[in-house]
Every structure is written in C-alpha cells, then in structure tokens.
Design a protein around this motif. Structure first.
Motif, short mmCIF file in Angstrom:
data_model
loop_
_atom_site.label_atom_id
_atom_site.label_comp_id
_atom_site.label_asym_id
_atom_site.label_seq_id
_atom_site.Cartn_x
_atom_site.Cartn_y
_atom_site.Cartn_z
N ARG A 115 0.76 -1.16 0.04
CA ARG A 115 -0.06 -0.02 0.04
C ARG A 115 0.87 1.28 -0.11
O ARG A 115 0.68 2.21 -0.72
CB ARG A 115 -0.99 -0.04 1.19
CG ARG A 115 -2.11 -0.95 1.12
CD ARG A 115 -2.64 -1.33 2.42
NE ARG A 115 -3.65 -2.39 2.25
CZ ARG A 115 -4.29 -3.13 3.32
NH1 ARG A 115 -4.37 -2.32 4.46
NH2 ARG A 115 -5.18 -3.78 3.32
N ALA A 116 1.84 1.28 0.85
CA ALA A 116 2.89 2.43 0.80
C ALA A 116 3.58 2.69 -0.57
O ALA A 116 3.90 3.72 -0.85
CB ALA A 116 3.74 2.05 2.12
N ALA A 117 3.47 1.73 -1.44
CA ALA A 117 4.20 2.08 -2.80
C ALA A 117 2.93 2.70 -3.53
O ALA A 117 3.59 3.48 -4.46
CB ALA A 117 4.36 0.35 -3.34
N VAL A 118 1.86 2.80 -3.21
CA VAL A 118 1.01 3.52 -4.16
C VAL A 118 0.25 4.75 -3.32
O VAL A 118 -0.35 5.47 -3.83
CB VAL A 118 -0.25 2.67 -4.82
CG1 VAL A 118 0.66 1.54 -5.79
CG2 VAL A 118 -0.94 1.94 -3.58
N MET A 119 0.53 4.88 -2.13
CA MET A 119 -0.11 5.98 -1.10
C MET A 119 1.09 6.28 -0.42
O MET A 119 2.00 5.65 0.11
CB MET A 119 -1.38 5.53 -0.64
CG MET A 119 -2.34 4.92 -1.34
SD MET A 119 -3.90 4.36 -0.37
CE MET A 119 -3.22 3.12 0.02
N ASP A 120 0.77 7.73 0.15
CA ASP A 120 1.76 8.30 1.30
C ASP A 120 0.96 8.09 2.38
O ASP A 120 -0.18 8.41 2.74
CB ASP A 120 2.05 9.58 0.97
CG ASP A 120 3.26 9.81 -0.06
OD1 ASP A 120 3.97 8.77 -0.13
OD2 ASP A 120 3.09 10.70 -0.60
N PHE A 121 1.51 7.47 3.71
CA PHE A 121 0.77 7.37 4.85
C PHE A 121 1.04 8.43 5.96
O PHE A 121 2.42 8.74 6.07
CB PHE A 121 1.26 5.95 5.47
CG PHE A 121 0.17 4.76 4.89
CD1 PHE A 121 -1.17 4.88 5.32
CD2 PHE A 121 0.66 4.19 3.70
CE1 PHE A 121 -1.97 3.66 4.72
CE2 PHE A 121 -0.16 3.10 3.05
CZ PHE A 121 -1.31 2.99 3.68
N SER A 122 0.35 8.46 6.84
CA SER A 122 0.25 9.29 7.96
C SER A 122 1.41 8.46 8.84
O SER A 122 1.56 7.50 8.73
CB SER A 122 -0.99 9.82 8.63
OG SER A 122 -1.39 8.43 9.08
N ASP A 123 1.71 9.27 10.12
CA ASP A 123 2.23 8.47 11.25
C ASP A 123 1.22 7.49 11.70
O ASP A 123 -0.14 7.60 11.29
CB ASP A 123 2.37 9.28 12.53
CG ASP A 123 3.53 10.35 12.44
OD1 ASP A 123 4.45 10.05 11.05
OD2 ASP A 123 3.55 11.37 12.95
N GLN A 124 1.63 6.30 12.05
CA GLN A 124 0.59 5.31 12.66
C GLN A 124 -0.25 5.88 13.78
O GLN A 124 0.22 6.83 14.71
CB GLN A 124 1.44 4.15 13.15
CG GLN A 124 2.10 4.49 14.48
CD GLN A 124 3.16 2.99 15.01
OE1 GLN A 124 3.76 2.61 14.23
NE2 GLN A 124 2.62 2.50 16.08
N TYR A 125 -1.57 5.47 13.95
CA TYR A 125 -2.43 6.05 14.76
C TYR A 125 -3.26 5.07 15.74
O TYR A 125 -3.88 5.23 16.64
CB TYR A 125 -3.58 6.96 14.42
CG TYR A 125 -4.50 6.47 13.60
CD1 TYR A 125 -5.83 5.89 13.99
CD2 TYR A 125 -4.21 5.93 12.07
CE1 TYR A 125 -6.69 5.34 13.10
CE2 TYR A 125 -5.25 5.39 11.22
CZ TYR A 125 -6.44 4.86 11.84
OH TYR A 125 -7.44 4.51 11.03
N PHE A 126 -2.82 3.61 15.34
CA PHE A 126 -3.36 2.70 16.19
C PHE A 126 -2.78 1.47 16.02
O PHE A 126 -2.10 1.02 14.69
CB PHE A 126 -4.99 2.50 15.59
CG PHE A 126 -5.94 1.62 16.59
CD1 PHE A 126 -6.49 2.18 17.72
CD2 PHE A 126 -5.90 0.41 16.34
CE1 PHE A 126 -7.27 1.62 18.33
CE2 PHE A 126 -6.70 -0.33 17.22
CZ PHE A 126 -7.52 0.15 18.20
N GLU A 127 -2.57 0.56 17.00
CA GLU A 127 -1.91 -0.72 16.85
C GLU A 127 -2.96 -1.59 16.82
O GLU A 127 -4.00 -1.64 17.60
CB GLU A 127 -0.75 -0.92 17.81
CG GLU A 127 0.23 -0.29 17.70
CD GLU A 127 1.43 -0.36 18.82
OE1 GLU A 127 0.99 -1.07 19.82
OE2 GLU A 127 2.43 0.24 18.85
N ALA A 128 -2.70 -2.99 15.96
CA ALA A 128 -4.03 -3.81 16.11
C ALA A 128 -3.32 -5.17 15.80
O ALA A 128 -2.05 -5.54 15.62
CB ALA A 128 -4.79 -3.70 14.75
N LYS A 129 -4.04 -6.18 16.35
CA LYS A 129 -3.82 -7.61 16.02
C LYS A 129 -4.82 -8.48 15.26
O LYS A 129 -6.05 -7.49 15.13
CB LYS A 129 -3.56 -8.34 17.32
CG LYS A 129 -2.69 -7.68 18.50
CD LYS A 129 -2.86 -8.27 19.74
CE LYS A 129 -1.96 -7.91 20.60
NZ LYS A 129 -2.17 -8.50 22.19
#
Length: 262
Positions: A115-129
C-alpha cells in the motif's frame, strides 16, 4: 469511566455515495499553506462502511474513531468534512486518491509495503492484532482448531491474508465484501469463525453476547491515514499533528476506554 464525547460535532459531516460514470466538476483548490483539496474548504474522506467502531453510520451520519481523528485535523484548519463511501479495493489500490475522489483515505487501514508503494501514509495512529471470533462457547483457540471448518474474512484485508497463510489446508475460507457481512456470517452460523482486526471484532462481540473473541494473533499491524502518493505532504503534516494532539487522546478514550492508544 469514559470522558465526555469530543465536542467536535458532525453537523458538517456528509455521507456522499459515489455515482459511477457521472461527470465530476473540478472544484479542487490549493490552500495558502499548500494543502491540495478536491473541494475548497472541505476535507473529503474516502472509506468503506461499515467498520465499527472506526467508521459507521448512525442516525444518518458517519461517526467513529477514524472520523473523529480526521475531524480534529479539519477543525484545526477551519475545514468542513465529507465522507465518501466506496469499495475497499478502490481505496487500498490508491485509485480513489489518484482520481481525485477524496483527499485522504481511512478505514482502520494497516500500513503495508504494497500500500505504501501507491499511497503516502500518516504516522501510525493505532496498533492492531488479528483476532478469531466465533459463536459463544465454540472453544477455538488457534487457526489449527478450524481444520475442515469454514472461516469468514473480509476482502482485501490483512486479516484475509493472514488467514490464507496460516489456516489449515482443508479449512474453507469465505471472503465477504465488508466487515458487517463477515461478522453476520459468524453470528448466524454460516461460518464457524471469522478473522479480522481485534478492535473491530472485540467491539462487535461487546454488542453481541452470542459471539466471542477467542484468540488474538500478533501481526505487527499498525493503522495509518493515506493521501495521494508524492502529492500532499502538507496535508500529512496536519493529520500527523492531529494524531499527536491531546484531542486524539480524548477521541481514543471515547471509543476504546482507558487503554493506552496507538
């Protein structure tokens, strides 16, 4: 005890459904600070509904944790917000951003290399499992327990990828377009279990006592908001500032209680 809900309101939050094939008037603008918006004075958000408690419709308005965080960013600039409900594949492929359907994409979206190859991401805002949901008392504790069983997943999610990589060979994996259909498949017994993000499934289980989450799997998933690749660093900074703000902490507590966020 949860604090009061964020006083950020939703009076300016509109739900817009994309009408395929319709001509779109170019109303894009660039602010004095260099932020590019597809509609002047409005932060347009693409998501795929529902995904409680991150984004869902309640009382005719789109609400949820993701919406609250992006509303913090919009409010800091005096912008309105508008939500566009579109297919998840259109979001994670970057197409929604590239074609100007929205300024920012949201949806409890895990940051991945693809996904990061086709979009720019914000800082992470949530950790998930990833989590395993089942009917109450079913007793499954691992994916191995589901040999010969049916497992529900959601299309184009990291949970679907994890299940395909780790489920027993003879398990039947059934993919659904949205999370609500996946959850209902487990609730109604059409699937023996379902795999998706723990925030989503724990919330659903809290609202539906006939199902439970029996296991969670460490996958290193972290969520981010995304903007068009290489095209809107100024907007990313505003979103990152919202994630780092005290208002973010209040929004987190509103939706998830006192557990530490991100």
């Amino acid at each position: 005890m949860k604090t009061r809900a964020l006083a950020i309101g939703f009076s300016t939050l509109a739900l817009a459904l994309v009408a395929g094939g319709c001509a779109k008037e170019d109303t894009s603008t660039t602010t004095e600070s260099g932020v590019k918006l597809v509609e002047g004075g409005t932060l347009t958000i693409c998501t795929h509904l529902p995904y409680e408690p991150f984004e869902f419709t309640e009382g005719g308005e789109v609400v949820g944790f993701d919406v609250d965080v992006l509303k913090i960013a919009a409010d800091s600039q005096g912008w309105d917000t508008k939500v566009v409900d579109i297919g998840w594949e259109t979001i994670v492929s970057g197409e929604a951003l590239n074609t100007g359907q929205c300024d920012v994409a949201a949806g409890a979206m895990s940051i991945t290399d693809e996904r990061a190859a086709v979009m720019d991401f914000s800082d992470q805002y949530f950790e998930a499992k990833q989590a395993l949901m089942m009917k109450k008392g079913a007793g499954y504790t691992t994916l191995d327990d589901l040999a010969g069983k049916t497992i529900a997943v959601q299309d184009a999610t990291t949970g679907a990828d994890y299940t395909r990589e780790n489920a027993p060979d003879d398990a039947k994996i059934v993919s659904f377009e949205d999370s609500a259909l996946m959850e209902q498949a487990v609730k109604t017994g059409k699937a023996d279990a379902g795999v998706n993000d723990n925030g989503l499934l724990n919330y659903f289980a809290s609202q539906n006592p006939d199902v439970e989450v029996g296991a969670e799997f460490e996958t290193g998933d972290v969520y981010g908001f995304s903007v068009k690749k290489g095209d809107n660093d100024e907007l990313l900074k505003i979103i990152d500032d919202a994630i780092a703000s005290n208002d973010y902490d209040t929004a987190y507590q509103t939706w998830f209680g006192d557990a530490a966020g991100s």
